[in-house]
Scaffold this motif. Structure first.
Motif, PDB file in Angstrom:
ATOM      1  N   VAL A 142      22.139 -30.693  12.080  1.00 33.97           N
ATOM      2  CA  VAL A 142      22.184 -29.574  12.505  1.00 33.97           C
ATOM      3  C   VAL A 142      23.122 -29.539  14.042  1.00 33.97           C
ATOM      4  O   VAL A 142      24.055 -28.681  13.911  1.00 33.97           O
ATOM      5  CB  VAL A 142      20.912 -28.850  12.865  1.00 33.97           C
ATOM      6  N   PRO A 179      27.068 -28.416  10.866  1.00 30.84           N
ATOM      7  CA  PRO A 179      26.625 -26.983  11.357  1.00 30.84           C
ATOM      8  C   PRO A 179      26.846 -26.569  12.736  1.00 30.84           C
ATOM      9  O   PRO A 179      27.280 -25.295  12.753  1.00 30.84           O
ATOM     10  CB  PRO A 179      25.042 -27.398  11.137  1.00 30.84           C
ATOM     11  N   LYS A 180      27.016 -27.488  13.737  1.00 30.03           N
ATOM     12  CA  LYS A 180      27.124 -26.693  14.997  1.00 30.03           C
ATOM     13  C   LYS A 180      28.487 -26.424  14.957  1.00 30.03           C
ATOM     14  O   LYS A 180      28.935 -25.124  15.707  1.00 30.03           O
ATOM     15  CB  LYS A 180      26.896 -28.054  16.104  1.00 30.03           C
ATOM     16  N   ILE A 209      14.409 -21.903   7.245  1.00 30.99           N
ATOM     17  CA  ILE A 209      15.326 -22.737   7.670  1.00 30.99           C
ATOM     18  C   ILE A 209      15.032 -24.051   7.737  1.00 30.99           C
ATOM     19  O   ILE A 209      14.090 -24.601   8.444  1.00 30.99           O
ATOM     20  CB  ILE A 209      15.800 -22.201   9.047  1.00 30.99           C
ATOM     21  N   ASN A 211      16.297 -28.478   6.656  1.00 30.36           N
ATOM     22  CA  ASN A 211      17.409 -29.365   6.599  1.00 30.36           C
ATOM     23  C   ASN A 211      17.653 -29.515   5.002  1.00 30.36           C
ATOM     24  O   ASN A 211      18.717 -29.859   4.610  1.00 30.36           O
ATOM     25  CB  ASN A 211      17.187 -30.770   7.135  1.00 30.36           C
ATOM     26  N   SER A 216      20.915 -22.821   5.175  1.00 27.61           N
ATOM     27  CA  SER A 216      19.946 -21.670   5.823  1.00 27.61           C
ATOM     28  C   SER A 216      19.936 -21.662   7.196  1.00 27.61           C
ATOM     29  O   SER A 216      19.669 -20.554   7.808  1.00 27.61           O
ATOM     30  CB  SER A 216      18.327 -22.304   5.256  1.00 27.61           C
ATOM     31  N   ILE A 217      20.600 -22.571   7.816  1.00 30.92           N
ATOM     32  CA  ILE A 217      20.673 -22.568   9.230  1.00 30.92           C
ATOM     33  C   ILE A 217      21.738 -21.362   9.882  1.00 30.92           C
ATOM     34  O   ILE A 217      21.544 -20.607  10.836  1.00 30.92           O
ATOM     35  CB  ILE A 217      21.390 -23.987   9.631  1.00 30.92           C
TER      36      ILE A 217
ATOM     37  N   VAL B 142      11.883 -22.112  13.641  1.00 29.18           N
ATOM     38  CA  VAL B 142      13.308 -21.553  14.006  1.00 29.18           C
ATOM     39  C   VAL B 142      13.794 -20.405  13.282  1.00 29.18           C
ATOM     40  O   VAL B 142      14.206 -19.343  13.612  1.00 29.18           O
ATOM     41  CB  VAL B 142      14.160 -22.607  13.473  1.00 29.18           C
ATOM     42  N   HIS B 143      13.027 -19.959  11.955  1.00 26.54           N
ATOM     43  CA  HIS B 143      13.237 -18.688  11.333  1.00 26.54           C
ATOM     44  C   HIS B 143      12.408 -17.662  11.641  1.00 26.54           C
ATOM     45  O   HIS B 143      12.593 -16.441  11.060  1.00 26.54           O
ATOM     46  CB  HIS B 143      13.131 -18.911   9.635  1.00 26.54           C
ATOM     47  N   LYS B 180      15.104 -16.995  15.819  1.00 33.14           N
ATOM     48  CA  LYS B 180      16.002 -16.417  14.901  1.00 33.14           C
ATOM     49  C   LYS B 180      16.169 -14.917  15.593  1.00 33.14           C
ATOM     50  O   LYS B 180      17.315 -14.501  15.818  1.00 33.14           O
ATOM     51  CB  LYS B 180      15.667 -15.970  13.563  1.00 33.14           C
ATOM     52  N   ILE B 217      17.974 -25.280  19.961  1.00 29.99           N
ATOM     53  CA  ILE B 217      18.434 -24.606  18.864  1.00 29.99           C
ATOM     54  C   ILE B 217      19.709 -23.645  19.522  1.00 29.99           C
ATOM     55  O   ILE B 217      20.629 -23.241  18.760  1.00 29.99           O
ATOM     56  CB  ILE B 217      17.516 -23.778  17.974  1.00 29.99           C
ATOM     57  N   LEU B 220      23.496 -23.810  18.841  1.00 31.81           N
ATOM     58  CA  LEU B 220      24.104 -23.318  17.802  1.00 31.81           C
ATOM     59  C   LEU B 220      25.023 -21.897  18.084  1.00 31.81           C
ATOM     60  O   LEU B 220      25.438 -21.312  17.094  1.00 31.81           O
ATOM     61  CB  LEU B 220      23.103 -23.209  16.628  1.00 31.81           C
TER      62      LEU B 220
END
Lengths: 239, 239, 239, 239
Positions: A142, A179-180, A209, A211, A216-217, B142-143, B180, B217, B220
């Motif tokens: 990620v 992803p980032k 979410i 890996n 999903s990220i 995370v979600h 999220k 997180i 991102l």
């Protein structure tokens, strides 16, 4: 997250193209990263006559977000070749507005994008395995920005297909915005069509979410639009 | 990601307050979610005289992003009480512009924010364990959008402190915007001061994105600014 | 139009500076055109320690919007000299981020601004005669972009004062961004203080738009903020 | 100012509609003011099937910017009737997203627009006499917001045509957003087609700003796009 459910691949293509045009018409430099592959084929067919020879799109700069180089040659890579064939060449986009990502410059790609003002929008497809760009399950992490992904035995067959079946041209690695890096774009558009994408679309955007499903990220992005035909949307919850 | 390294807690507070003011001065409704706790104490002291009695800030709406309710009472929760004490009351913010998140309305918090136009900015602190809002390690995923987090035996002591030492008031759960939900804000500001935050700041923003460090997180997000005093920044790589 | 009425020159200066900082903190190149003269003196005093030596403001580019050249010399003009003295030098802004407008380059100023991405914000004062930048009554026209304004007998005395009293240095013309050029800025801030500005502020922003009061045209801008002390605001209607 | 020169009325219509769609696809409430008349007829024909029955456009609110009421009746006015016929009815826009401006509410129109968040975009045509909205030469003044314009003997014939030829229905006044009200929109789109518009387009956008050509004031807007077919653009200077 905004979902747009269209009736057909044709309409999905039109709506995705209109999203791009909405950015392109702005009276400022616009940086877009656009996808190769099958999903955008009809969109590019629709866009070509609208973009070709139009000086009012001179403000638009194009970037590719991944590349599979051909080993042992100086040829352009798989992605940029496909983009050139389906869009850049028929739309007559001049080279100075096409910013190639490849095996030689991927380490400076993020810095270059930042110096150029960042991406206004990135247009992504989704693989049946949940990948986006070159972020296949169990490849990037990620927090990866633009990186090289070493070729594994499992990938070899896919890559062999991508380079046209000549085993000597299978590269030792491909490059991709991780992803980032993708999440830094100010806006994300993802599109998908067909029943074979329905399950992964549901999992990617309405599930956890994880890996195991790289895309999903993208749920976490504050400005993402998902454009689907009704088949790709057929397993989504009512909303 | 933009990093701002200041010389002192005083300057960090000023710079963070100026960021908020930059949003607040806009000629439109502005939705902000702001943090309680120790980090913002000096910032609120600086802001109060600049905000109190100023009709040109009537466009600003405030939201809290987490809450620890007092069990068995109708009292306002810990977070909103702290915000009221350090900012809302001295700055004389009227109730109709304070949008409380609590144990009764957390399930509709995300929909309400969306209907209100979304958060323009969320101001976050970071815990020495890497938490942000109520996202402690091993609590939310995370979600998660806005959720209730059940009280675990490990949390009990901390919560006992938060509710003032009366064991009968320790709640069975607290509520928080999850990762999220926070990531949906158009802009994020995180601030931190002090040597005790230096290690976690380094890990959160220059290390891997991992559930063990919830705030990692935030790397991102396409528009995040991190404001630090030099102590909190003392372990960062040169840049 | 947003009006901000402050209690004093000190507070007007703080609020104006905070507006500029709000733009400067953005994580992108920021183009600002800022004013010389008396009104901003305290604002610059407040800003200098906040800007000097701060690498996080390396994204900010400065432009002057008018210039009175010294005739027959190679000296820097009146405006840029004043800006250098009150802000650029004490704040140690490097030359490459100071974009001078002068008698040699004014014809390409608009094109240069456009190529640089346009002005994010322009900070203007207002003269007791309603002028802004070098747009004095009966000099420029509303549709003028950046232009040279020939010296008239009526102006000579003022210009003599500006160049320090040496009649041989009074220029044959000065240069200024005209109304149309100023209106292209994405955001405009105008500030004023003192009872001697009260009447013109009322006329400019609550009266007719007329060539006799050049700054009245600014009423038409979709994003203008007017920052006043209470004296300058003392004749405004209640609102 | 951005100029887009298209090859035909058909293409002008497509490009104008794409501009509107670019705003409409945003994931937030979008306020648009759109024009009736002949110029947009084909654009609405193209837009109707793209908008009708699409829940992803539920965020879009429509406003009319002028109105000619029928005297002595309760019928809807000329403008809103035309918009209903060409767009709102075939596109099945529900009433709650159509915000009518008429002879009864024009005095509160500006305040209502402000409370609703302001216009994101206004789409304007241009008359052969240089008018936009109801701003005919010698009617409104530049600083007018939304106003009533009394019927003059010279207008009577035009108005008679507008109300369908029944002299008893010619109103004593019509209402329009004035220049200042229009200029408050965050973005302006003007479009025109046909050789009969070529001269006025040249004068309005490449000539002086003058009351004799009301739309010339639009040159001052920081975000205006002018979309023309090649006939309407035929007298423009090369650029």
């Amino acid at each position: 997250m905004k979902f747009i459910i269209t009736d057909s691949y044709e309409e999905m293509s039109t709506v995705a193209g209109q999203h791009l045009l909405g950015y392109m018409y702005q009276n400022k430099r616009v940086n877009m990263s656009i996808t190769a592959g099958n999903t955008p084929m009809r969109m590019y067919e629709q866009l070509v006559p609208q973009v070709k020879g139009k000086p009012y799109f001179d403000n638009v700069h194009y970037y590719n977000f991944d590349e599979i180089p051909f080993k042992g040659t100086n040829e352009l890579g798989v992605t940029i070749s496909n983009l050139a064939k389906s869009f850049f060449r028929p739309a007559e986009i001049p080279e100075e507005r096409i910013h190639v990502l490849d095996e030689n410059n991927y380490e400076t790609h993020d810095a270059r994008l930042k110096a150029d003002g960042g991406l206004d929008v990135i247009l992504l497809g989704i693989g049946a395995d949940g990948h986006f760009c070159g972020n296949l399950p169990n490849t990037t992490q990620v927090h990866d920005e633009t990186v090289a992904v070493p070729t594994t035995p499992e990938m070899r067959e896919v890559l062999l297909g991508e380079v046209g079946g000549d085993a000597t041209k299978v590269p030792d690695f491909y490059v991709t915005m991780g992803p980032k890096a993708v999440m830094q774009a100010r806006n994300i558009i993802m599109f998908a069509n067909g029943k074979h994408k329905a399950e992964i679309v549901k999992q990617a955007f309405f599930g956890e979410i994880t890996n195991a499903i790289p895309s999903s990220i993208l749920q976490l992005h504050p400005s993402i639009t998902v454009i689907l035909d009704k088949d790709a949307a057929s397993l989504l919850p009512e909303f």
